[in-house]
Scaffold this motif. Structure first.
Motif, PDB file in Angstrom:
ATOM      1  N   PRO A 153       0.814  -1.226   0.000  1.00 47.52           N
ATOM      2  CA  PRO A 153       0.000   0.000   0.000  1.00 47.52           C
ATOM      3  C   PRO A 153       0.846   1.273   0.000  1.00 47.52           C
ATOM      4  CG  PRO A 153      -0.827  -1.561   1.615  1.00 47.52           C
ATOM      5  CD  PRO A 153       0.482  -2.088   1.137  1.00 47.52           C
ATOM      6  N   GLN A 154       0.568   2.125  -0.976  1.00 48.36           N
ATOM      7  CA  GLN A 154       1.205   3.424  -1.043  1.00 48.36           C
ATOM      8  C   GLN A 154       0.259   4.462  -0.457  1.00 48.36           C
ATOM      9  OE1 GLN A 154       4.183   4.343  -2.079  1.00 48.36           O
ATOM     10  NE2 GLN A 154       4.986   2.694  -3.353  1.00 48.36           N
ATOM     11  N   LYS A 155       0.802   5.400   0.284  1.00 50.94           N
ATOM     12  CA  LYS A 155      -0.044   6.443   0.870  1.00 50.94           C
ATOM     13  C   LYS A 155      -0.718   7.292  -0.200  1.00 50.94           C
ATOM     14  CE  LYS A 155       2.090   6.959   5.419  1.00 50.94           C
ATOM     15  NZ  LYS A 155       2.553   7.907   6.440  1.00 50.94           N
ATOM     16  N   GLN A 156      -0.104   7.353  -1.390  1.00 45.17           N
ATOM     17  CA  GLN A 156      -0.687   8.147  -2.461  1.00 45.17           C
ATOM     18  C   GLN A 156      -2.037   7.590  -2.908  1.00 45.17           C
ATOM     19  OE1 GLN A 156       2.353   7.044  -2.222  1.00 45.17           O
ATOM     20  NE2 GLN A 156       3.874   8.289  -3.265  1.00 45.17           N
ATOM     21  N   GLU A 157      -2.266   6.298  -2.638  1.00 44.76           N
ATOM     22  CA  GLU A 157      -3.552   5.721  -3.013  1.00 44.76           C
ATOM     23  C   GLU A 157      -4.676   6.322  -2.176  1.00 44.76           C
ATOM     24  OE1 GLU A 157      -3.163   1.509  -2.686  1.00 44.76           O
ATOM     25  OE2 GLU A 157      -1.458   1.399  -4.071  1.00 44.76           O
ATOM     26  N   LYS A 158      -4.387   6.635  -0.930  1.00 41.38           N
ATOM     27  CA  LYS A 158      -5.377   7.244  -0.046  1.00 41.38           C
ATOM     28  C   LYS A 158      -5.337   8.760  -0.133  1.00 41.38           C
ATOM     29  CE  LYS A 158      -7.007   7.048   4.760  1.00 41.38           C
ATOM     30  NZ  LYS A 158      -6.748   6.471   6.115  1.00 41.38           N
ATOM     31  N   PHE A 159      -4.159   9.313  -0.378  1.00 44.11           N
ATOM     32  CA  PHE A 159      -3.983  10.763  -0.459  1.00 44.11           C
ATOM     33  C   PHE A 159      -3.326  11.106  -1.807  1.00 44.11           C
ATOM     34  CE2 PHE A 159      -3.527   9.569   4.048  1.00 44.11           C
ATOM     35  CZ  PHE A 159      -4.547  10.320   4.612  1.00 44.11           C
ATOM     36  N   PRO A 160      -4.091  11.144  -2.891  1.00 45.71           N
ATOM     37  CA  PRO A 160      -3.502  11.394  -4.214  1.00 45.71           C
ATOM     38  C   PRO A 160      -2.715  12.698  -4.307  1.00 45.71           C
ATOM     39  CG  PRO A 160      -5.776  10.634  -4.416  1.00 45.71           C
ATOM     40  CD  PRO A 160      -5.542  10.896  -2.968  1.00 45.71           C
ATOM     41  N   LEU A 161      -3.090  13.685  -3.486  1.00 42.67           N
ATOM     42  CA  LEU A 161      -2.395  14.977  -3.550  1.00 42.67           C
ATOM     43  C   LEU A 161      -0.959  14.900  -3.041  1.00 42.67           C
ATOM     44  CD1 LEU A 161      -5.110  17.596  -2.484  1.00 42.67           C
ATOM     45  CD2 LEU A 161      -4.053  17.320  -4.726  1.00 42.67           C
ATOM     46  N   LEU A 162      -0.587  13.799  -2.389  1.00 40.05           N
ATOM     47  CA  LEU A 162       0.792  13.670  -1.917  1.00 40.05           C
ATOM     48  C   LEU A 162       1.783  13.804  -3.067  1.00 40.05           C
ATOM     49  CD1 LEU A 162       0.686  10.792   0.733  1.00 40.05           C
ATOM     50  CD2 LEU A 162       1.279  13.181   1.121  1.00 40.05           C
ATOM     51  N   ARG A 163       1.429  13.275  -4.231  1.00 45.66           N
ATOM     52  CA  ARG A 163       2.351  13.372  -5.365  1.00 45.66           C
ATOM     53  C   ARG A 163       2.606  14.825  -5.742  1.00 45.66           C
ATOM     54  NH1 ARG A 163      -0.087   8.368  -6.919  1.00 45.66           N
ATOM     55  NH2 ARG A 163       1.529   6.754  -7.177  1.00 45.66           N
ATOM     56  N   ARG A 164       1.594  15.655  -5.611  1.00 41.41           N
ATOM     57  CA  ARG A 164       1.757  17.076  -5.944  1.00 41.41           C
ATOM     58  C   ARG A 164       2.511  17.799  -4.832  1.00 41.41           C
ATOM     59  NH1 ARG A 164      -1.239  21.581  -8.068  1.00 41.41           N
ATOM     60  NH2 ARG A 164       0.380  23.038  -8.761  1.00 41.41           N
ATOM     61  N   LEU A 165       2.121  17.545  -3.592  1.00 42.51           N
ATOM     62  CA  LEU A 165       2.721  18.281  -2.477  1.00 42.51           C
ATOM     63  C   LEU A 165       4.184  17.889  -2.255  1.00 42.51           C
ATOM     64  CD1 LEU A 165      -0.192  18.312   0.141  1.00 42.51           C
ATOM     65  CD2 LEU A 165       0.244  19.847  -1.785  1.00 42.51           C
ATOM     66  N   GLU A 205       2.897   2.583   3.533  1.00 40.88           N
ATOM     67  CA  GLU A 205       2.409   2.519   4.902  1.00 40.88           C
ATOM     68  C   GLU A 205       3.434   1.774   5.756  1.00 40.88           C
ATOM     69  OE1 GLU A 205      -0.011   4.006   6.194  1.00 40.88           O
ATOM     70  OE2 GLU A 205      -1.273   4.610   4.518  1.00 40.88           O
ATOM     71  N   PRO A 206       3.616   2.180   7.014  1.00 39.77           N
ATOM     72  CA  PRO A 206       4.630   1.541   7.858  1.00 39.77           C
ATOM     73  C   PRO A 206       4.224   0.134   8.285  1.00 39.77           C
ATOM     74  CG  PRO A 206       3.363   3.109   9.132  1.00 39.77           C
ATOM     75  CD  PRO A 206       2.920   3.272   7.714  1.00 39.77           C
ATOM     76  N   ARG A 207       5.236  -0.713   8.481  1.00 40.61           N
ATOM     77  CA  ARG A 207       4.999  -2.051   9.023  1.00 40.61           C
ATOM     78  C   ARG A 207       5.816  -2.203  10.308  1.00 40.61           C
ATOM     79  NH1 ARG A 207       5.459  -6.727   4.696  1.00 40.61           N
ATOM     80  NH2 ARG A 207       7.522  -5.869   4.261  1.00 40.61           N
ATOM     81  N   SER A 208       5.903  -3.424  10.826  1.00 37.22           N
ATOM     82  CA  SER A 208       6.540  -3.631  12.120  1.00 37.22           C
ATOM     83  C   SER A 208       8.055  -3.760  11.983  1.00 37.22           C
ATOM     84  CB  SER A 208       5.956  -4.878  12.782  1.00 37.22           C
ATOM     85  OG  SER A 208       6.283  -4.921  14.157  1.00 37.22           O
ATOM     86  N   HIS A 209       8.728  -3.885  13.123  1.00 39.06           N
ATOM     87  CA  HIS A 209      10.192  -3.902  13.137  1.00 39.06           C
ATOM     88  C   HIS A 209      10.792  -5.051  12.335  1.00 39.06           C
ATOM     89  CE1 HIS A 209      10.628  -1.316  17.047  1.00 39.06           C
ATOM     90  NE2 HIS A 209      10.088  -0.659  16.054  1.00 39.06           N
ATOM     91  N   ASP A 212      11.682  -3.772   3.814  1.00 41.57           N
ATOM     92  CA  ASP A 212      11.097  -2.576   3.222  1.00 41.57           C
ATOM     93  C   ASP A 212      12.184  -1.619   2.726  1.00 41.57           C
ATOM     94  OD1 ASP A 212       8.734  -3.731   3.932  1.00 41.57           O
ATOM     95  OD2 ASP A 212       8.234  -2.304   5.515  1.00 41.57           O
ATOM     96  N   PHE A 213      13.278  -1.554   3.459  1.00 35.18           N
ATOM     97  CA  PHE A 213      14.387  -0.691   3.060  1.00 35.18           C
ATOM     98  C   PHE A 213      15.018  -1.188   1.761  1.00 35.18           C
ATOM     99  CE2 PHE A 213      18.931   0.446   3.186  1.00 35.18           C
ATOM    100  CZ  PHE A 213      18.850   1.824   3.312  1.00 35.18           C
ATOM    101  N   VAL A 214      15.198  -2.496   1.644  1.00 39.06           N
ATOM    102  CA  VAL A 214      15.816  -3.082   0.455  1.00 39.06           C
ATOM    103  C   VAL A 214      14.930  -2.857  -0.770  1.00 39.06           C
ATOM    104  CG1 VAL A 214      16.461  -5.268  -0.647  1.00 39.06           C
ATOM    105  CG2 VAL A 214      17.150  -4.804   1.717  1.00 39.06           C
ATOM    106  N   GLU A 215      13.621  -2.935  -0.575  1.00 38.39           N
ATOM    107  CA  GLU A 215      12.708  -2.893  -1.717  1.00 38.39           C
ATOM    108  C   GLU A 215      12.276  -1.487  -2.114  1.00 38.39           C
ATOM    109  OE1 GLU A 215       9.456  -5.512  -0.931  1.00 38.39           O
ATOM    110  OE2 GLU A 215      10.721  -7.305  -0.880  1.00 38.39           O
ATOM    111  N   THR A 216      12.626  -0.479  -1.332  1.00 35.80           N
ATOM    112  CA  THR A 216      12.191   0.870  -1.691  1.00 35.80           C
ATOM    113  C   THR A 216      12.919   1.365  -2.938  1.00 35.80           C
ATOM    114  OG1 THR A 216      11.914   3.135  -0.899  1.00 35.80           O
ATOM    115  CG2 THR A 216      13.929   2.009  -0.238  1.00 35.80           C
TER     116      THR A 216
END
Length: 476
Positions: A95-107, A119-123, A129-133
């Protein structure tokens, strides 16, 4: 007979070899570590359990021992804690936050977060998540992504290290594990993040973070706003509330020196400050904080399973375990408490949508002003400064992961300030396009000639002065 004695002696020597790794032998050189270790709950454990190659090191100190930080090692004894730690390992990473907040791409246009903001996950998921970003990866970032980093920092790993090589060479293989917060020799909580130690030393005695318990400070090692400091080759924590951030930003240029701290926004026409997850700072001076509630009290409650009580290590929202997290202090039902939390978050969410929409409109006006002929540069500069502040206050809320619940009053105030700055930025950008000065005065070309040089009042004044001169001459 002689051969049997020789074999027996050899057997005894081989049997005794692991004893070189026992605490009492290690204490000969490592007394500062061995002394508290021998008095702690791990005193009966062999040092080699966590220190690979320890026998060879005991025989020849030049042979450096290894360090194992794998959580499974702790899980052999702390099974319940370990099982809760791995909960959520299979949570969806997409899940990308832009899916819920499309304006993030503009801002966030022009910054890597505009395209990859998950979206954040656990430890346990931190390293994956770091490797795949798709965002740039720094070895300094890995301080909060892998427990392989802190003990190798400024040795095998440094500010200039190539993260791809560290991963490929197997120098970094573990996510955040138990030892990031627990001293493995004593099991006590401890901090390993130098930036937090430096920030605490820099802060005055009345700073709200000075009296935080370790159950909060260990979380503040990573859940905090930060900047890279290229000159010092380290991370720096501003460690202040959002109201003090403008002064901090004005006091240093380090945030301008890397994309982590600042970037040029194409529509704003200026550099903006990138806020990074300020959970610690927002929580200060909240109701719960002032009552002495630590991060662990809510996020790591005491759980009882099969007659055993233990600290839950699934680092997630308390909404996923409201009963153990909240009912120790609150008398309401789980349903009532969840409704209260949701109300706080929905109120903040609604205001956040308004702020984002207003900032979007401000960016339209700023982009148009940047291309307009005859623009008033002073007014445009003031519009951009207002947008800078709007972005700072908005992202202090948006980059924080509680949707305002950590400090609902401050979250509300922060968003209101962001909205006011965004409205001013929009209006000033429109005025700049019209050539108006920052104070709202029209451009000189639009002022009638008689208003630009009021002839009649000038002539009247001149006649009065001339009359006064004649009067004094006659009296003489």
């Amino acid at each position: 007979m002689g051969n049997r004695i020789a074999v027996a002696i050899l057997f005894l020597l081989l049997s005794a070899a692991p004893a070189f790794a026992q605490g009492e032998n290690c204490a000969q050189c490592h007394d500062d570590v061995a002394a508290p270790y021998q008095q702690g709950p791990h005193s009966e454990m062999d040092c080699s359990r966590c220190h690979e190659n320890s026998e060879a090191h005991a025989a020849s100190p030049a042979e450096a021992p290894g360090v194992s930080v794998v959580a499974e090692n702790c899980g052999e004894c702390h099974e319940l804690q370990y099982n809760s730690y791995v909960t959520g390992e299979d949570a969806d990473q997409t899940p990308q936050k832009q899916e819920k907040f499309p304006l993030l791409r503009r801002l966030l246009a022009g910054h890597p977060f505009a395209e990859d903001y998950r979206e954040p996950r656990s430890h346990i998921n931190m390293l994956t998540d770091f490797v795949e970003t798709s965002r740039p990866r720094s070895a300094l970032c890995m301080f909060c992504k892998s427990s392989d980093v802190y003990w190798q920092w400024q040795d095998t790993i440094s500010y200039e290290s190539n993260t791809g090589e560290l991963l490929d060479q197997g120098i970094i293989v573990n996510p955040i594990t138990c030892v990031q917060c627990h001293n493995p020799h004593t099991t006590e909580l401890r901090m390993v993040q130098p930036a937090l130690t430096e920030a605490l030393e820099r802060m005055p005695d009345d700073h709200p973070g000075q009296e935080d318990p370790l159950q909060t400070q260990v979380c503040g090692q990573c859940h905090v706003n930060y900047n890279f400091n290229p000159a010092a080759q380290s991370v720096e924590f501003p460690f202040v509330k959002v109201a003090e951030m403008p002064d901090y930003i004005a006091s240093t240029d380090i945030w301008r020196e890397t994309g982590t701290g600042g970037w040029e926004h194409p529509d704003a026409g200026s550099m903006l400050y990138k806020v990074q997850h300020p959970e610690t700072e927002l929580y200060w001076d909240s109701i719960h904080h002032n009552l002495g509630v630590s991060c662990a009290d809510c996020h790591m409650p005491q759980i009882t399973e099969n007659g055993q009580t233990f600290t839950q290590h699934w680092l997630t929202s308390p909404l996923n375990h409201l009963e153990p997290s909240c009912l120790g202090c609150h008398n309401e039902s789980v349903e009532e408490l969840e409704a209260r939390v949701r109300e706080v978050q929905e109120t903040a969410y609604s205001l956040n949508q308004t702020v984002m929409s207003t900032m979007d409109g401000a960016l339209d006006s700023l982009a148009a002003a940047g291309e307009a002929a005859g623009v008033n540069e002073d007014t445009l500069a003031e519009a951009r400064e207002n947008y800078f502040q709007a972005h700072l206050f908005w992202e202090w809320f948006a980059a924080e992961n509680s949707v305002g619940f950590h400090n609902s009053a401050e979250a509300q105030e922060t968003l209101e300030r962001a909205l006011a700055y965004a409205e001013d930025a929009r209006d000033l950008a429109v005025a700049a396009q019209d050539g108006r000065a920052p104070n709202g005065a029209p451009p000189a070309d639009d002022v009638p000639a008689e208003d630009r040089f009021p002839v009649l009042p000038f002539l009247v004044g001149l006649a009065i002065v001339a009359g006064a001169i004649i009067y004094f001459i006659k009296r003489r």
